[in-house]
Scaffold this active site. Sequence first.
Site, mmCIF file in Angstrom:
data_model
loop_
_atom_site.group_PDB
_atom_site.id
_atom_site.type_symbol
_atom_site.label_atom_id
_atom_site.label_comp_id
_atom_site.label_asym_id
_atom_site.label_seq_id
_atom_site.Cartn_x
_atom_site.Cartn_y
_atom_site.Cartn_z
ATOM 1 N N TYR A 281 13.671 -55.278 -18.039
ATOM 2 C CA TYR A 281 14.438 -56.187 -18.364
ATOM 3 C C TYR A 281 14.526 -57.104 -17.161
ATOM 4 C CZ TYR A 281 18.735 -58.754 -19.004
ATOM 5 O OH TYR A 281 19.661 -59.875 -19.178
ATOM 6 N N LEU B 241 22.957 -53.056 -14.651
ATOM 7 C CA LEU B 241 23.773 -54.342 -13.699
ATOM 8 C C LEU B 241 22.682 -55.429 -14.245
ATOM 9 C CD1 LEU B 241 26.053 -54.715 -12.653
ATOM 10 C CD2 LEU B 241 25.241 -54.529 -10.340
ATOM 11 N N HIS B 242 22.603 -55.865 -15.497
ATOM 12 C CA HIS B 242 21.547 -56.969 -15.630
ATOM 13 C C HIS B 242 22.360 -58.315 -15.636
ATOM 14 C CE1 HIS B 242 23.002 -57.796 -19.815
ATOM 15 N NE2 HIS B 242 23.080 -56.605 -19.947
ATOM 16 N N ALA B 243 21.735 -59.638 -15.992
ATOM 17 C CA ALA B 243 22.430 -60.903 -15.838
ATOM 18 C C ALA B 243 23.919 -60.935 -16.162
ATOM 19 C CB ALA B 243 21.548 -61.907 -16.452
#
Lengths: 589, 90
Positions: free
Chosen positions: A122, B14-16
């Site tokens: 991701y 903890l992505h965008a």
Amino acid sequence: MHTIIGIPIAKGIAHGPVRIIHDTSMEAVERLGCNTVEEIQIFHDARNEAIGEIETIRLNTMKNIGEHESKIFEAHQSILEDPEMINQVEAYILEKACCAEWALTVVGNRIRAIFESMDNAYMKERAIDIKDITCRVVNLIMGHYSDVGSINEPYVLVGHDLTPSQTSTLETKYVKGIITEVGGKTAHSAIIATLLKIPYVVIEKGTTLLKDGDDVVFDGREGIVVVDPDQSCLDAYHAKEKQLVQEEEKYAGLKGKVCKTQDNMEVELIANISQIKDLDYIVKSDAKSVGLFRTEFIFMDQDRLPTEDEQYEIYKKITTAMSEGYVTIRTLDIGGDKESPLFNIPKEDNPFLGYRGIRLCLEEVEIFKTQLRAILRASAHGKIKIMFPMIATLTEIRETKSILDSCKKALDLEGNIYDKNIEVGIMIETPAAVVMADVFAKEVDFFSIGTNDLIQYTMAVDRSNLKISALYSQYDPAVLRNMKIIAEAANKENISVSICGEAAADIKLLPYWLGIGIHKLSMSVALIPEVKWTISQMTSTQGIEVVEALSKAGDVREVCNVTHHPPYTKKKVATKSIILGGYLLLDVL
Amino acid sequence: MVKKDFVLEAEEGLHARPASMLAKVAMKFTCDIKLMKSGKSDKVFQPKSILSLMSVGAAKGERLTFVAEGDDEVQAMESISKLFASNFQG
């Protein structure tokens, strides 16, 4: 005056000066010895302008698509306000005395490298976001138009590709035509261009062959672009435009009327839809029902799996909007060329022959059940039909139906309401399904023929392989014979059969479809008016004549001899080679 | 100085999106805030920077230590706690 040959996408005559819209391929060059105070100011001005542009996109996304999807643009804005990014750019400008766009490019690349080196798939993908953002600001600094909404005079838009944010800001008042380097008839931008009646062609090296200010004229049906046309050439195009307007009027006369041949054989024209944002166009069109609702978009633009409730809301929305008819929902058809980071699909040598469509759903049963439950619950709000993709065996049909039954039972226990007699059908797109069509027809309520894949699998041709793509043709007699087998099997069992691939709207093949007993065609709504008018000029006997004539055709050439000059018409089609070439090229796409 | 440990429950780490929410909250405060992966104090990240947060590469289940120092350190930590408690759904 010279001409460039491209691929026709959306019809109409376009004339105007070229404006090249640069996209992510825009590149900054290093300029040293700059005034650092000025460059830092330029950087901040462009940064703030970009934040404003993204705000417009964010609001549009929230309105047209959804709040969840709009969140990513908030993240884009945060990156532009990020102290770490700002500090690095400022420091680089001060250290090297270089121009703002170069400093930003260097810092952008540095940040991208961090993301690209991460283990998490991701995070690796987010490197693209950084590229988008830095390119937007670089474009603003370099004075190129990154958003088409800001140009206020007539022009022909030329670009590498149109992004969804650009397509949503197209002003028909100013955009007289579109030329992109990539794209095809089914791309979102093509559908929007057709609906907005903006002529559109694809020219592979458009942004280098053309330059800002070039005077161009083209016919979107032919794909030939004339640069610096003289007066007589312009006159010829204006005459064509008149003719087109008359055609449009002809089509408009049939708006709202039932589609039927001269001898009153009714043909049902229904809609394909692959983005919920296209729903408005469907509702305004003559299509009363949806023949193919592709659900992949729900799974592809997200960084997590959609919940049952989220899916239910989408299915409910479209079903409620199509209250006069029905909505055929195709379950998830991911794999092949449609990748998604949400699914663990290992790299395959032959993705088209691999883990995709129903094969994947039968493995990922929980994801599949979530979708089926959402569809079933939505069926309480209107008529829904469920369609399964990529079926090759009877076992797959039976397993799928038993999973559906278990979902129904669970909903019963929970006291949920749904349509207990919901129709279940399959896509016919593998040669196995064609050969077994008579057996499968006893198991399901309807067939829908996905011609794009059926052609590919029948001819054993990967259509993206340019060396062999000429073999990919709906005019191949092998494809046409397969279509006939499917239609006969369905009609024998009295189940409904439709076409939902691109070939459904092929004007040249309409008589054949009617002749073999297919009276339901699902297509992009933009194509409905022309198809409807063409059918209104035919008789059902002509269909039978074409089927008879084609039964003797041995190859594509012999098929085209019949379809392009059908036995019942005396006059020859005037634009032979170009249109024919155009079709053949289109098939390649 | 206040110090607190949190366990990241956000499904995709903890992505965008969660990172941008966290950065937004952190930016509201004037105090100095630091973030470390629990037990690894050698690498310090800046919660006020979305890029720094995303480069933590924190996955679901990861323990994160926050340290705030300055006038509004208590309020800052409270806001961060709320964000974690809501699992970044707000």
